[in-house]
Design an enzyme around this catalytic site. Sequence first.
Site, PDB file in Angstrom:
ATOM      1  N   TYR A 256      -1.598   2.172 -10.371  1.00  0.00           N
ATOM      2  CA  TYR A 256      -0.510   3.055  -9.921  1.00  0.00           C
ATOM      3  C   TYR A 256      -0.672   4.439 -10.567  1.00  0.00           C
ATOM      4  O   TYR A 256      -1.698   4.701 -11.202  1.00  0.00           O
ATOM      5  CB  TYR A 256       0.839   2.376 -10.175  1.00  0.00           C
ATOM      6  CG  TYR A 256       0.906   1.090  -9.365  1.00  0.00           C
ATOM      7  CD1 TYR A 256       0.948   1.149  -7.969  1.00  0.00           C
ATOM      8  CD2 TYR A 256       0.817  -0.162  -9.963  1.00  0.00           C
ATOM      9  CE1 TYR A 256       0.926  -0.005  -7.201  1.00  0.00           C
ATOM     10  CE2 TYR A 256       0.800  -1.331  -9.202  1.00  0.00           C
ATOM     11  CZ  TYR A 256       0.851  -1.245  -7.815  1.00  0.00           C
ATOM     12  OH  TYR A 256       0.815  -2.377  -7.049  1.00  0.00           O
TER      13      TYR A 256
ATOM     14  N   GLN B 248      10.901  -1.674 -16.106  1.00  0.00           N
ATOM     15  CA  GLN B 248       9.586  -1.062 -15.939  1.00  0.00           C
ATOM     16  C   GLN B 248       9.704   0.150 -15.018  1.00  0.00           C
ATOM     17  O   GLN B 248      10.150   0.027 -13.867  1.00  0.00           O
ATOM     18  CB  GLN B 248       8.589  -2.061 -15.358  1.00  0.00           C
ATOM     19  CG  GLN B 248       7.163  -1.520 -15.491  1.00  0.00           C
ATOM     20  CD  GLN B 248       6.145  -2.305 -14.710  1.00  0.00           C
ATOM     21  OE1 GLN B 248       6.330  -2.558 -13.525  1.00  0.00           O
ATOM     22  NE2 GLN B 248       5.051  -2.666 -15.353  1.00  0.00           N
TER      23      GLN B 248
ATOM     24  N   GLY C  84       3.750 -14.299 -16.221  1.00  0.00           N
ATOM     25  CA  GLY C  84       4.151 -13.866 -14.895  1.00  0.00           C
ATOM     26  C   GLY C  84       4.488 -15.051 -14.019  1.00  0.00           C
ATOM     27  O   GLY C  84       5.620 -15.547 -14.002  1.00  0.00           O
TER      28      GLY C  84
ATOM     29  N   HIS D  56       4.894   1.989 -16.853  1.00  0.00           N
ATOM     30  CA  HIS D  56       3.843   1.273 -16.119  1.00  0.00           C
ATOM     31  C   HIS D  56       2.638   2.195 -15.982  1.00  0.00           C
ATOM     32  O   HIS D  56       2.620   3.085 -15.130  1.00  0.00           O
ATOM     33  CB  HIS D  56       4.383   0.872 -14.751  1.00  0.00           C
ATOM     34  CG  HIS D  56       3.512  -0.114 -14.001  1.00  0.00           C
ATOM     35  ND1 HIS D  56       2.238  -0.429 -14.397  1.00  0.00           N
ATOM     36  CD2 HIS D  56       3.761  -0.844 -12.880  1.00  0.00           C
ATOM     37  CE1 HIS D  56       1.729  -1.314 -13.543  1.00  0.00           C
ATOM     38  NE2 HIS D  56       2.636  -1.586 -12.619  1.00  0.00           N
TER      39      HIS D  56
ATOM     40  N   PRO E 155       6.637  -8.203 -15.968  1.00  0.00           N
ATOM     41  CA  PRO E 155       7.150  -7.498 -14.789  1.00  0.00           C
ATOM     42  C   PRO E 155       6.494  -8.023 -13.510  1.00  0.00           C
ATOM     43  O   PRO E 155       5.278  -8.157 -13.464  1.00  0.00           O
ATOM     44  CB  PRO E 155       6.744  -6.045 -15.047  1.00  0.00           C
ATOM     45  CG  PRO E 155       5.598  -6.115 -16.019  1.00  0.00           C
ATOM     46  CD  PRO E 155       5.835  -7.337 -16.847  1.00  0.00           C
TER      47      PRO E 155
ATOM     48  N   ALA F  49      -0.487   0.857 -15.647  1.00  0.00           N
ATOM     49  CA  ALA F  49      -1.499  -0.155 -15.327  1.00  0.00           C
ATOM     50  C   ALA F  49      -1.660  -0.323 -13.821  1.00  0.00           C
ATOM     51  O   ALA F  49      -0.972   0.305 -13.017  1.00  0.00           O
ATOM     52  CB  ALA F  49      -1.089  -1.492 -15.954  1.00  0.00           C
ATOM     53  N   ASN F  50      -2.603  -1.204 -13.473  1.00  0.00           N
ATOM     54  CA  ASN F  50      -2.709  -1.802 -12.133  1.00  0.00           C
ATOM     55  C   ASN F  50      -2.926  -0.829 -10.980  1.00  0.00           C
ATOM     56  O   ASN F  50      -2.568  -1.112  -9.833  1.00  0.00           O
ATOM     57  CB  ASN F  50      -1.492  -2.694 -11.849  1.00  0.00           C
ATOM     58  CG  ASN F  50      -1.365  -3.799 -12.890  1.00  0.00           C
ATOM     59  OD1 ASN F  50      -2.298  -4.041 -13.644  1.00  0.00           O
ATOM     60  ND2 ASN F  50      -0.222  -4.462 -12.945  1.00  0.00           N
TER      61      ASN F  50
ATOM     62  N   ASN G  46      -6.216  -2.517  -6.462  1.00  0.00           N
ATOM     63  CA  ASN G  46      -5.905  -1.175  -5.952  1.00  0.00           C
ATOM     64  C   ASN G  46      -7.098  -0.211  -6.050  1.00  0.00           C
ATOM     65  O   ASN G  46      -6.917   0.982  -6.318  1.00  0.00           O
ATOM     66  CB  ASN G  46      -4.672  -0.580  -6.655  1.00  0.00           C
ATOM     67  CG  ASN G  46      -3.373  -1.205  -6.163  1.00  0.00           C
ATOM     68  OD1 ASN G  46      -3.269  -1.595  -5.000  1.00  0.00           O
ATOM     69  ND2 ASN G  46      -2.374  -1.296  -7.038  1.00  0.00           N
TER      70      ASN G  46
ATOM     71  N   THR H 161       6.834  -7.668  -9.155  1.00  0.00           N
ATOM     72  CA  THR H 161       7.406  -7.203  -7.895  1.00  0.00           C
ATOM     73  C   THR H 161       7.797  -8.411  -7.046  1.00  0.00           C
ATOM     74  O   THR H 161       6.979  -9.296  -6.810  1.00  0.00           O
ATOM     75  CB  THR H 161       6.372  -6.322  -7.176  1.00  0.00           C
ATOM     76  OG1 THR H 161       6.210  -5.124  -7.937  1.00  0.00           O
ATOM     77  CG2 THR H 161       6.798  -5.974  -5.761  1.00  0.00           C
TER      78      THR H 161
END
Length: 361
Positions: free
Chosen positions: A181, A100, A318, A176, A25, A178-179, A236, A27
């Site tokens: 969020y 996602q 990715g 999602h 996935p 992860a990361n 993040n 963005t």
Amino acid sequence: MNSKDLFSPLQLGPSTLTNRIVMAPMTRNRAAEGNIPQEMNRLYYEQRASAGLIITEGAQISPQGAGYPFTPGIYNDEQILGWKKITAAVHQKGGHIFIQLWHVGRISHPSLQPDNALPVAPSAIKPDGDAFTYNGPQPFVEPHALEISEINNIVDDYQQATRHALNAGFDGVEIHAANGYLIDQFLRNGSNNRTDEYGGPPENRSRFLLQVLAAVTSVCDSRRVGVRLSPLNSFNSMRDSDPMTLFSYVVQQLKPLKLAYLHVLEGSMSPLPEGDETFDYKKLAALYDGIYMANHGYDRQSADEAIKSGTADLVSFGIPYIANPDLVERFKADAPLNAPDQASFYGGDETGYTDYPFLSS
Ligand code: PHB
């Protein structure tokens, strides 16, 4: 006996994947106004349909879930219609595609929120840095700490988005988590200092993820639901005091759910504080008994080795997929890869999106 490699098929619930190469996935900020998937997005995914599985960029489950300009949603009819064209094109080419499902939580800005509201999060803890808004970078704000009734509404939004995804023809959904969020903000204690049943020990911080999964699997065959985790990713402003204990607990809880896969970002997108760089991903993977998808920094050789040795069942790519729509064919031929152009990763038009050359061209 054990002769599988990167190009071996894999049964993923009801879907027969033709190889173990997954488009991760990513963005790309190229949805139309209104966060609606458009024609160039259809072409982009269609070009990459020889992947064993495509996982789309994050798609907001609700207007509140948005944290960046021009990211697609999956909460209204126009968006569903846009996605339908994408899933049909990928299926026409013999591919498979999961969407996602994304809620950014505190990684947003009032200017991206309905009625200019504060972004929401488990706790009122502001991340460092700037949000990407339609007016350029703006400092993050202190988010609104969710009340229990508001948490329940978001769980309902995940369920509704899953219905929409099935409606739009997706083979499955990836949650999602992860990361940095929203779900990850609940999981890790750098962003969650709640004192109710959603904060404190790993059991409590996992509650939101497990509620989301229960709601989603009540409307969708669990074998069509994947989860993405990033135990160490500091991107993040994320951290946890004991990631091995936390994520071991999470993975144990996922086991009985009979999900499509567990997808793990085995690294960090931002530099890690000294001493925090180690995490035993192999140990985490070994705790899981279903399909394990590895991600982060793999190339053809290391991915093939991971599949052959059984460390992973699938490997997602990715950045290589940004620049190589025919990554599968290039890996098969051991052909050179196109170099990605960083400047066109986020936003813009077809340039750096659908104009990377194929081997044959
Ligand atoms: C990003 O926009 O940089 C981004 C979005 C979603 C992710 C990771 C990074 O999961």
